[in-house]
Design an enzyme around this catalytic site. Sequence first.
Site: not given
Ligand code: HMG
Ligand code: MG
Length: 302
Positions: A15-16, A207, A209, A240, A249
């Site tokens: 995933r990450d 966690h 990086h 990310c 990571n």
């Molecule tokens: P948004 O645009 O504010 O959401 O995004 P919305 O509710 O307004 O929806 C907009 C569109 O997205 C719609 O589609 C929804 O259907 C779709 P449209 O009508 O435009 O065609 N949608 C989705 N589709 C599939 N699955 C969903 C979903 N939700 C809405 N769950 C949202 C908000 C959170 C969805 C967006 O910002 C997003 O997907 N962000 C992803 C961020 C991400 O994955 N980041 C990486 C992971 S975190 C990380 O790596 C950190 C970590 O490792 C820890 C660390 O190291 O810090 C965990």
């Molecule tokens: Mg991470």
Amino acid sequence: MKTPSRVKLIDVGPRDGLQNEKQQVPAAVKIELVHRLQQAGLAEIEVTSFVSPKWVPQMADNAEVMAGLQRQSGVRYSVLTPNMQGFEAALKTRPDEIVVFGAASEAFSQKNINCSIAESIERFRPVVQAARDAGVGVRGAISCTVGCPYEGEIAPERVELVARLMREIGVQRVDIADTIGVGTPLKVQRAFDAALKHYDLDSVSGHFHDTYGMALANTLAALELGVWNFQSSVAGLGGCPYAKGATGNVATEDVVYLLHGMGIETGIDLDLLIDAGKFISDALGRKPHSRAANALLTKRLG
Ligand code: HMG
Ligand code: MG
């Protein structure tokens, strides 16, 4: 020193690690990676995320990857779910645990999940409730617990606040994430001390990086506090998409080498883990980002 005698690692490579790859990695390769990790003895694997495919195209095959797994008993498969839409899709794929992900930094919360910290908690609340009702475990990731690419240094009080809010909505355990790898041991210990005001030692994990090469030092600093759950990424995959320049990571191989060298049990076979890292690195056309893996691969040739 209250260093634990046993450590549990969650490999977040599928995933990450892979979320940041520009080229689409075939679902079959992701599935094979998970299989190799479980063969190597990983008892927890973060498989994919149910986020918007517009935001993170690499994770668009989430359901296909989950469906293709040959699950091994005793292994916990987790997935990221930022909102109810993601949770509902994830639930159909029978994860053992879901992960809601927030941040100790307002700016990062906005960039990563398009809402404020307060709004994120309100989005997570029904997700956490629904998961617990369905008997699915709930983890919460807290990003930017020591530093943020947009806000700079983050005070421990911010970590304490988010840990408290996550606790209040029923999140069972939390990841203290150094998203951009800027942390150093004392800062990381302060972030843990803040989270430990609301969670016990069994319910916090590190966690880290490795952007600045500090991740193993930070792991040791957390071990000294008694922390025994960590996330790492096979072959040091990742980064990310919303933290430019941040590398992957800490490599699982490097953490396992450190732990085994300290006589700490992990249940992981380092040789099989190195094979898993070599498999995914070959698929991506590069060498593993793991010092221990590369040293041991060279030794194998000799
Ligand atoms: P948004 O645009 O504010 O959401 O995004 P919305 O509710 O307004 O929806 C907009 C569109 O997205 C719609 O589609 C929804 O259907 C779709 P449209 O009508 O435009 O065609 N949608 C989705 N589709 C599939 N699955 C969903 C979903 N939700 C809405 N769950 C949202 C908000 C959170 C969805 C967006 O910002 C997003 O997907 N962000 C992803 C961020 C991400 O994955 N980041 C990486 C992971 S975190 C990380 O790596 C950190 C970590 O490792 C820890 C660390 O190291 O810090 C965990
Ligand atoms: Mg991470």
